[in-house]
Write an enzyme that holds these catalytic residues in place. Structure first.
Site, mmCIF file in Angstrom:
data_model
loop_
_atom_site.group_PDB
_atom_site.id
_atom_site.type_symbol
_atom_site.label_atom_id
_atom_site.label_comp_id
_atom_site.label_asym_id
_atom_site.label_seq_id
_atom_site.Cartn_x
_atom_site.Cartn_y
_atom_site.Cartn_z
ATOM 1 N N GLY A 46 0.841 -1.191 0.000
ATOM 2 C CA GLY A 46 0.000 0.000 0.000
ATOM 3 C C GLY A 46 0.872 1.236 0.000
ATOM 4 O O GLY A 46 2.065 1.166 0.330
ATOM 5 N N GLN A 51 2.802 10.098 1.876
ATOM 6 C CA GLN A 51 4.120 9.456 1.985
ATOM 7 C C GLN A 51 5.059 9.899 0.869
ATOM 8 O O GLN A 51 6.275 9.775 0.999
ATOM 9 C CB GLN A 51 3.987 7.923 1.938
ATOM 10 C CG GLN A 51 3.306 7.331 3.168
ATOM 11 C CD GLN A 51 3.231 5.820 3.067
ATOM 12 O OE1 GLN A 51 2.327 5.291 2.429
ATOM 13 N NE2 GLN A 51 4.185 5.134 3.672
ATOM 14 N N CYS A 91 5.716 -0.232 7.735
ATOM 15 C CA CYS A 91 5.368 0.967 6.956
ATOM 16 C C CYS A 91 6.596 1.391 6.165
ATOM 17 O O CYS A 91 7.708 1.407 6.701
ATOM 18 C CB CYS A 91 4.936 2.090 7.901
ATOM 19 S SG CYS A 91 4.462 3.613 7.032
ATOM 20 N N LEU A 92 6.385 1.730 4.893
ATOM 21 C CA LEU A 92 7.504 2.165 4.054
ATOM 22 C C LEU A 92 8.120 3.462 4.574
ATOM 23 O O LEU A 92 9.261 3.773 4.242
ATOM 24 C CB LEU A 92 7.030 2.343 2.606
ATOM 25 C CG LEU A 92 6.590 1.047 1.909
ATOM 26 C CD1 LEU A 92 5.947 1.353 0.563
ATOM 27 C CD2 LEU A 92 7.766 0.087 1.742
ATOM 28 N N HIS A 133 -4.647 1.265 7.463
ATOM 29 C CA HIS A 133 -3.304 1.851 7.619
ATOM 30 C C HIS A 133 -3.133 3.044 6.655
ATOM 31 O O HIS A 133 -2.612 4.086 7.041
ATOM 32 C CB HIS A 133 -2.280 0.737 7.343
ATOM 33 C CG HIS A 133 -0.847 1.149 7.316
ATOM 34 N ND1 HIS A 133 0.088 0.690 8.229
ATOM 35 C CD2 HIS A 133 -0.144 1.945 6.451
ATOM 36 C CE1 HIS A 133 1.276 1.202 7.934
ATOM 37 N NE2 HIS A 133 1.163 1.959 6.864
ATOM 38 N N GLU A 134 -3.605 2.886 5.409
ATOM 39 C CA GLU A 134 -3.445 3.959 4.407
ATOM 40 C C GLU A 134 -4.329 5.154 4.734
ATOM 41 O O GLU A 134 -3.904 6.307 4.582
ATOM 42 C CB GLU A 134 -3.765 3.443 2.996
ATOM 43 C CG GLU A 134 -2.941 2.269 2.505
ATOM 44 C CD GLU A 134 -1.458 2.403 2.744
ATOM 45 O OE1 GLU A 134 -0.952 3.537 2.799
ATOM 46 O OE2 GLU A 134 -0.789 1.373 2.911
ATOM 47 N N HIS A 137 -2.784 7.335 7.198
ATOM 48 C CA HIS A 137 -1.783 8.247 6.623
ATOM 49 C C HIS A 137 -2.439 9.556 6.154
ATOM 50 O O HIS A 137 -1.866 10.636 6.300
ATOM 51 C CB HIS A 137 -1.083 7.607 5.417
ATOM 52 C CG HIS A 137 0.082 6.717 5.761
ATOM 53 N ND1 HIS A 137 1.200 7.168 6.412
ATOM 54 C CD2 HIS A 137 0.307 5.402 5.501
ATOM 55 C CE1 HIS A 137 2.079 6.163 6.541
ATOM 56 N NE2 HIS A 137 1.551 5.068 6.006
#
Ligand code: GNR
Ligand code: NI
Length: 167
Positions: A46, A51, A91-92, A133-134, A137
């Site tokens: 994702g 981000q 998480c990236l 999660h997205e 963000h």
């Protein structure tokens, strides 16, 4: 197509509340394509626009085992949640750290697609976790916010140290 730079915790830009997209135009479709390319290259399941330093409500996800089921969600809203599930998340924007987080196990989401058309999606398991999660963000929230302050501070210190050594 282009690979985008992914911001890292504790970058303050990850804390902004992203603005709704008013029109799904060619610029947004280009952003979606670049986000998908960046997500697959990472690799991740994702990616949310903040981000990549775009404070707009755009998300891409692909939680399929083969990585052949891209979904883009513009202005996503969770319209129902059921159950609870604990899953290990990463998480990236917080590379190298993985911790258990509790979320709804089944959700229904309403969003616009890449044509600007509204649609609804029911999700469970990894996809449901990933979408939650997205959307976090988009509201300036990170998975580390669900951890104890002591754990979050420890991760922040290590991330800041990594950054100093890569400059
Ligand atoms: O690639 C990712 N994996 C992942 C695993 C468990 C729960 C959430 C995620 S999302 C993450 C990519 C990312 O940081 N998206 O914002
Ligand atoms: Ni993330």
């Amino acid at each position: 197509m282009a690979l985008l730079h992914i911001l890292r915790f504790p970058d303050p830009r990850l804390r902004l509340v992203s603005a709704p997209v008013s029109v799904v135009d060619e610029t947004i479709r280009q952003l979606i394509d670049d986000m998908l390319e960046t997500m697959y290259a990472a690799p991740g399941i994702g990616l949310a626009a903040p981000q990549v330093d775009v404070a707009q409500r755009v998300v891409v996800v692909d939680a399929s085992p083969e990585g052949d089921a891209p979904v883009c969600l513009v202005n996503p809203e969770i319209i129902s949640r059921e159950g609870v599930e604990i899953m290990e998340e990463g998480c990236l924007s917080v590379p190298g750290f993985h911790e258990n987080v509790e979320r709804a196990s089944r959700i229904k989401v309403r969003a616009l697609d890449r044509e600007g058309q509204p649609f609804e999606l029911e999700a469970e398991g990894l996809l449901a976790v990933c979408i939650q999660h997205e959307i976090d963000h988009l509201d300036g929230k990170l998975f580390v916010d669900y951890l104890s302050e002591i754990k979050r501070k420890r991760i922040q210190k290590k991330m800041e140290k990594q950054r100093r050594f890569s400059m």
